[in-house]
Design a protein around this motif. Structure first.
Motif, PDB file in Angstrom:
ATOM      1  N   CYS A   2       2.940  -1.705   3.753  1.00 53.51           N
ATOM      2  CA  CYS A   2       1.904  -0.729   4.107  1.00 53.51           C
ATOM      3  C   CYS A   2       1.479  -0.816   5.567  1.00 53.51           C
ATOM      4  O   CYS A   2       0.789   0.066   6.071  1.00 53.51           O
ATOM      5  N   CYS A  37      -0.974  -8.270   4.219  1.00 53.98           N
ATOM      6  CA  CYS A  37       0.242  -8.187   3.398  1.00 53.98           C
ATOM      7  C   CYS A  37       1.398  -8.882   4.108  1.00 53.98           C
ATOM      8  O   CYS A  37       2.211  -9.545   3.469  1.00 53.98           O
ATOM      9  N   CYS A  41       3.874  -0.744  -1.291  1.00 53.94           N
ATOM     10  CA  CYS A  41       3.918  -2.018  -0.576  1.00 53.94           C
ATOM     11  C   CYS A  41       4.177  -3.143  -1.586  1.00 53.94           C
ATOM     12  O   CYS A  41       3.534  -3.191  -2.637  1.00 53.94           O
ATOM     13  N   SER A  87       3.430  -6.068  -1.462  1.00 51.56           N
ATOM     14  CA  SER A  87       2.352  -7.056  -1.530  1.00 51.56           C
ATOM     15  C   SER A  87       1.105  -6.510  -2.222  1.00 51.56           C
ATOM     16  O   SER A  87       0.567  -7.135  -3.131  1.00 51.56           O
ATOM     17  N   CYS A  88       0.654  -5.294  -1.815  1.00 49.70           N
ATOM     18  CA  CYS A  88      -0.628  -4.801  -2.333  1.00 49.70           C
ATOM     19  C   CYS A  88      -0.504  -3.603  -3.268  1.00 49.70           C
ATOM     20  O   CYS A  88      -1.470  -3.221  -3.916  1.00 49.70           O
ATOM     21  N   ARG A 118      -0.144  -0.502  -2.460  1.00 43.96           N
ATOM     22  CA  ARG A 118      -0.555   0.786  -1.885  1.00 43.96           C
ATOM     23  C   ARG A 118       0.697   1.540  -1.400  1.00 43.96           C
ATOM     24  O   ARG A 118       1.773   0.957  -1.258  1.00 43.96           O
TER      25      ARG A 118
HETATM   26 ZN   LIG Z   1       0.245  -3.852   1.618  1.00 43.88          ZN
END
Ligand SMILES: [Zn+2]
Length: 376
Positions: A328, A333, A359, A361-362, A364
């Motif tokens: 993202c 992240c 993303c 990691s998150c 989004r």
């Molecule tokens: Zn992210």
């Protein structure tokens, strides 16, 4: 040390006070400065021969523009030159992209890089270009009078390529016999090794010199040393990476032919002397193409995708190489990815088609992917 070294600060802090005095009006721009110098990295660990050393030679460019638009337009031009040098001369493919904020050169607003992959699966950064905005010009008072008579600060860029690129070339193309140097770059493109005995020596050498003359225009060396066997000479030139070897003995002389041996594939073929210049030229081009193709295939086959942090870690641990991960753009992240897999985001490649992706990691929306890898 026996020899004393004079250490100077980075070019920006050394040069820019003087550069500020060279710029007076908008007519003085654009100004482009080029210099070669050795860099000493004072805080330093984990040396790797040629790839990562305390001291290295590099070429750096510094440019000044009256407007941001002109300054930004230079990115394509410089990165285009670097892409040409790395691809067409060093035969090294790579990914051109924008660095993340945390990997951006201190003082710059944006950094673009070419990222390469080494045969051991580790990533390594090639040449880069920085958009410095007005950060340095404001700090060093690099100002000029614009067309309307107002004082303005210059927009600056900096860029560099270093001897590390030679290390990447050696690592990517080399094999167990030694270096393999791409023909367009090789100091010696063709080595002619006469194969002689006592009776044939004079005649073969005389014809070998004629053969040499027919290759004028190429970078050719005749190895007529008489204290080494042909086999020893073959080994030596292979070690040094000379792209093409021409073997020429008494039988070849009689038949009006020579034997061509490629450094990249070891492939051997016999050609008629009349067509030798054209055949050699063609072979050199074929070697240049093959080295780039082979390295491009390796890069493509070792660039994989990961859709989660776990997958990223598993892929890197089992296979190495580069991994495309949707990101993202958030620094948190990026940090999580660093912790998760022990590597880092190398760059965000340019020219991507926006994708409907999340993303890793998150979760989004993350239309672009970043390249992730482990480095030295
Ligand atoms: Zn992210």
């Amino acid at each position: 040390m026996d020899e004393k070294l004079a250490i100077r600060p980075t070019s920006e802090s050394l040069m820019y006070e003087v550069v500020g005095r060279w710029i007076r009006s908008w007519r003085d721009m654009p100004m482009r400065l080029n210099q070669w110098n050795n860099v000493v990295r004072w805080e330093f660990k984990n040396p790797v021969f040629i790839l990562r050393s305390r001291e290295f030679l590099w070429n750096e460019g510094h440019s000044l523009f009256a407007t941001k638009e002109e300054a930004d337009a230079e990115c394509d031009r410089i990165m285009g030159i670097y892409a040409k040098i790395t691809q067409e001369y060093l035969a090294l493919p790579g990914y051109l992209g924008k660095k993340s904020k945390s990997e951006t050169f201190p003082g710059a607003e944006g950094t673009y890089s070419i990222e390469h992959l080494l045969p051991d699966g580790k990533a390594i950064q090639g040449p880069d270009w920085h958009s410095d905005g007005q950060n340095f010009s404001k700090a060093f008072d690099i100002a000029f009078i614009d067309k309307d008579g107002n004082k303005q600060y210059a927009y600056q860029n900096t860029w560099a390529i270093s001897t590390r690129e030679i290390g990447v070339m050696l690592a990517v193309h080399g094999d167990d016999k030694g270096a393999v140097v791409p023909p367009r770059l090789a100091a010696i493109q063709v080595v002619v090794v006469p194969i002689v005995n006592d009776e044939s020596k004079d005649a073969v050498l005389a014809d070998a010199r004629k053969l040499m003359a027919s290759l004028a225009g190429l970078r050719v060396r005749l190895d007529d040393r008489d204290n080494l066997t042909p086999g020893r000479k073959f080994n030596e030139w292979e070690l040094k990476g000379v792209p093409l070897r021409v073997e020429f003995g008494p039988r070849d002389m009689k038949e009006g032919q020579a034997v061509l041996v490629r450094r990249d594939t070891g492939g051997k073929r016999t050609v008629k002397l009349a067509s030798l210049p054209a055949e050699v030229q063609e072979e050199l081009e074929a070697i240049q193409r093959n080295l780039f193709q082979r390295a491009s295939d390796f890069l493509a086959n070792n660039t994989r995708d990961a859709a989660s942090l776990d997958e990223l870690k598993a892929t890197l641990t089992s296979k190495g190489g580069l991994v495309r991960v949707h990101w993202c753009g958030d620094a948190q992240c990026e940090g999580k990815m660093k912790t998760a897999a022990g590597g880092k985001i190398l760059n965000v490649p340019l020219g991507q088609k926006p994708a409907q992706a999340k993303c890793i990691s998150c979760g989004r929306d993350a239309p672009s992917f970043a390249l992730y890898g482990r480095t030295y």
